[in-house]
Design a protein around this motif. Structure first.
Motif, PDB file in Angstrom:
ATOM      1  N   ARG A  27      45.367 -17.244  54.716  1.00  0.00           N
ATOM      2  CA  ARG A  27      44.081 -16.659  55.067  1.00  0.00           C
ATOM      3  C   ARG A  27      43.251 -17.576  55.949  1.00  0.00           C
ATOM      4  O   ARG A  27      43.022 -18.737  55.603  1.00  0.00           O
ATOM      5  CB  ARG A  27      43.329 -16.352  53.778  1.00  0.00           C
ATOM      6  CG  ARG A  27      42.049 -15.599  53.977  1.00  0.00           C
ATOM      7  CD  ARG A  27      41.453 -15.248  52.617  1.00  0.00           C
ATOM      8  NE  ARG A  27      40.209 -14.512  52.757  1.00  0.00           N
ATOM      9  CZ  ARG A  27      39.478 -14.120  51.714  1.00  0.00           C
ATOM     10  NH1 ARG A  27      39.877 -14.385  50.493  1.00  0.00           N
ATOM     11  NH2 ARG A  27      38.362 -13.464  51.918  1.00  0.00           N
ATOM     12  N   ALA A  28      42.834 -17.079  57.085  1.00  0.00           N
ATOM     13  CA  ALA A  28      41.901 -17.783  57.980  1.00  0.00           C
ATOM     14  C   ALA A  28      42.407 -19.163  58.402  1.00  0.00           C
ATOM     15  O   ALA A  28      41.608 -20.072  58.609  1.00  0.00           O
ATOM     16  CB  ALA A  28      40.530 -17.902  57.331  1.00  0.00           C
ATOM     17  N   SER A  29      43.713 -19.320  58.550  1.00  0.00           N
ATOM     18  CA  SER A  29      44.247 -20.643  58.873  1.00  0.00           C
ATOM     19  C   SER A  29      43.711 -21.165  60.198  1.00  0.00           C
ATOM     20  O   SER A  29      43.608 -22.371  60.411  1.00  0.00           O
ATOM     21  CB  SER A  29      45.770 -20.621  58.872  1.00  0.00           C
ATOM     22  OG  SER A  29      46.256 -19.686  59.810  1.00  0.00           O
ATOM     23  N   ASN A  30      43.391 -20.277  61.117  1.00  0.00           N
ATOM     24  CA  ASN A  30      42.874 -20.725  62.407  1.00  0.00           C
ATOM     25  C   ASN A  30      41.439 -21.236  62.336  1.00  0.00           C
ATOM     26  O   ASN A  30      40.953 -21.843  63.293  1.00  0.00           O
ATOM     27  CB  ASN A  30      42.957 -19.594  63.436  1.00  0.00           C
ATOM     28  CG  ASN A  30      44.344 -19.473  64.012  1.00  0.00           C
ATOM     29  OD1 ASN A  30      45.111 -20.427  63.993  1.00  0.00           O
ATOM     30  ND2 ASN A  30      44.666 -18.306  64.537  1.00  0.00           N
ATOM     31  N   SER A  31      40.779 -21.030  61.233  1.00  0.00           N
ATOM     32  CA  SER A  31      39.416 -21.533  61.089  1.00  0.00           C
ATOM     33  C   SER A  31      39.389 -22.932  60.483  1.00  0.00           C
ATOM     34  O   SER A  31      38.317 -23.476  60.207  1.00  0.00           O
ATOM     35  CB  SER A  31      38.591 -20.587  60.216  1.00  0.00           C
ATOM     36  OG  SER A  31      39.089 -20.584  58.891  1.00  0.00           O
ATOM     37  N   TYR A  32      40.559 -23.526  60.297  1.00  0.00           N
ATOM     38  CA  TYR A  32      40.665 -24.860  59.731  1.00  0.00           C
ATOM     39  C   TYR A  32      40.860 -25.897  60.833  1.00  0.00           C
ATOM     40  O   TYR A  32      41.539 -25.647  61.828  1.00  0.00           O
ATOM     41  CB  TYR A  32      41.868 -24.945  58.790  1.00  0.00           C
ATOM     42  CG  TYR A  32      41.647 -24.344  57.422  1.00  0.00           C
ATOM     43  CD1 TYR A  32      41.264 -23.026  57.266  1.00  0.00           C
ATOM     44  CD2 TYR A  32      41.841 -25.107  56.284  1.00  0.00           C
ATOM     45  CE1 TYR A  32      41.066 -22.477  56.006  1.00  0.00           C
ATOM     46  CE2 TYR A  32      41.664 -24.581  55.015  1.00  0.00           C
ATOM     47  CZ  TYR A  32      41.273 -23.258  54.882  1.00  0.00           C
ATOM     48  OH  TYR A  32      41.081 -22.742  53.641  1.00  0.00           O
ATOM     49  N   ALA A  33      40.288 -27.065  60.623  1.00  0.00           N
ATOM     50  CA  ALA A  33      40.668 -28.217  61.423  1.00  0.00           C
ATOM     51  C   ALA A  33      42.099 -28.601  61.036  1.00  0.00           C
ATOM     52  O   ALA A  33      42.529 -28.357  59.903  1.00  0.00           O
ATOM     53  CB  ALA A  33      39.725 -29.383  61.177  1.00  0.00           C
ATOM     54  N   LYS A  34      42.823 -29.174  61.964  1.00  0.00           N
ATOM     55  CA  LYS A  34      44.216 -29.542  61.722  1.00  0.00           C
ATOM     56  C   LYS A  34      44.430 -31.033  62.013  1.00  0.00           C
ATOM     57  O   LYS A  34      43.699 -31.623  62.830  1.00  0.00           O
ATOM     58  CB  LYS A  34      45.135 -28.707  62.616  1.00  0.00           C
ATOM     59  CG  LYS A  34      44.987 -27.185  62.428  1.00  0.00           C
ATOM     60  CD  LYS A  34      45.485 -26.700  61.115  1.00  0.00           C
ATOM     61  CE  LYS A  34      45.258 -25.222  60.859  1.00  0.00           C
ATOM     62  NZ  LYS A  34      45.826 -24.347  61.863  1.00  0.00           N
ATOM     63  N   GLY A  35      45.443 -31.569  61.376  1.00  0.00           N
ATOM     64  CA  GLY A  35      45.663 -33.001  61.584  1.00  0.00           C
ATOM     65  C   GLY A  35      47.080 -33.416  61.270  1.00  0.00           C
ATOM     66  O   GLY A  35      47.927 -32.605  60.883  1.00  0.00           O
ATOM     67  N   TRP A  36      47.297 -34.716  61.476  1.00  0.00           N
ATOM     68  CA  TRP A  36      48.576 -35.357  61.157  1.00  0.00           C
ATOM     69  C   TRP A  36      48.317 -36.677  60.451  1.00  0.00           C
ATOM     70  O   TRP A  36      47.401 -37.431  60.824  1.00  0.00           O
ATOM     71  CB  TRP A  36      49.392 -35.616  62.418  1.00  0.00           C
ATOM     72  CG  TRP A  36      49.874 -34.376  63.090  1.00  0.00           C
ATOM     73  CD1 TRP A  36      49.251 -33.670  64.076  1.00  0.00           C
ATOM     74  CD2 TRP A  36      51.096 -33.682  62.807  1.00  0.00           C
ATOM     75  NE1 TRP A  36      50.001 -32.574  64.426  1.00  0.00           N
ATOM     76  CE2 TRP A  36      51.147 -32.563  63.660  1.00  0.00           C
ATOM     77  CE3 TRP A  36      52.164 -33.890  61.930  1.00  0.00           C
ATOM     78  CZ2 TRP A  36      52.208 -31.658  63.658  1.00  0.00           C
ATOM     79  CZ3 TRP A  36      53.215 -32.999  61.927  1.00  0.00           C
ATOM     80  CH2 TRP A  36      53.231 -31.906  62.786  1.00  0.00           C
ATOM     81  N   PHE A  37      49.131 -36.938  59.444  1.00  0.00           N
ATOM     82  CA  PHE A  37      49.144 -38.200  58.727  1.00  0.00           C
ATOM     83  C   PHE A  37      50.583 -38.711  58.705  1.00  0.00           C
ATOM     84  O   PHE A  37      51.520 -37.961  59.031  1.00  0.00           O
ATOM     85  CB  PHE A  37      48.640 -38.002  57.292  1.00  0.00           C
ATOM     86  CG  PHE A  37      47.176 -37.688  57.194  1.00  0.00           C
ATOM     87  CD1 PHE A  37      46.660 -36.470  57.630  1.00  0.00           C
ATOM     88  CD2 PHE A  37      46.285 -38.604  56.649  1.00  0.00           C
ATOM     89  CE1 PHE A  37      45.308 -36.175  57.541  1.00  0.00           C
ATOM     90  CE2 PHE A  37      44.928 -38.319  56.546  1.00  0.00           C
ATOM     91  CZ  PHE A  37      44.448 -37.107  56.998  1.00  0.00           C
TER      92      PHE A  37
END
Length: 120
Positions: A27-37
Motif C-alpha cells: 500500500r502506497a509504496s511510492n509515498s515512501y522514501a527509499k534507501g540502501w544500507f
C-alpha cells in the motif's frame, strides 16, 4: 507495510560496477522514501544512501559519495543503487529500505539483502 525485494548483487573486480535494484509492493509504496544500507561481516549495518519520495533529494554516506548513485522510478515501484569504482571495503550484504520519513532512522521496511563481493 511495504514489501521489498533486491536484485543485482554479484562478484566484481576492484574498480568494477554493479547496479542494484529494489522492487517495492504494498500500500502506497511510492509515498515512501527509499534507501540502501549495507552490512559487512562482523560489522554493524550502516547507512549508504537515501532518496526522497519525489526523487529530488538524495543523501549519501561519506564513504560512497561520488561513487554510488541512488535513483528511483515511481511508475515501476523500483529504486536503484549504481555502484561504481568498487573496492574491497564495499563488500557487504546490501539491503534496500523504505520509510515514510526521509531520515530513515530506522527504516520501517527492509528487503532480505543481496550480496556484493569485490575481488582484489
Amino acid at each position: 507495510q511495504v514489501q521489498l525485494v533486491e536484485s543485482g548483487g554479484g562478484l566484481v573486480p576492484t574498480g568494477g560496477s554493479l547496479r542494484l535494484s529494489c522492487t517495492a509492493s504494498g500500500r502506497a509504496s511510492n509515498s515512501y522514501a527509499k534507501g540502501w544500507f549495507r552490512q559487512a561481516p562482523g560489522k554493524e549495518r550502516e547507512f549508504v544512501a537515501a532518496i526522497s519520495t519525489s526523487g529530488l533529494n538524495t543523501m549519501y554516506a561519506d564513504s560512497v559519495k561520488g561513487r554510488f548513485t541512488i535513483s528511483r522510478e515511481n511508475n515501476k515501484n523500483i529504486h536503484y543503487l549504481q555502484l561504481n569504482n568498487l573496492n574491497p571495503s564495499d563488500e557487504a550484504v546490501y539491503y534496500c529500505a523504505a520509510d515514510p520519513t526521509y531520515s530513515m532512522s530506522p527504516p520501517s521496511s527492509w528487503g532480505r539483502g543481496t550480496q556484493v563481493t569485490v575481488s582484489s
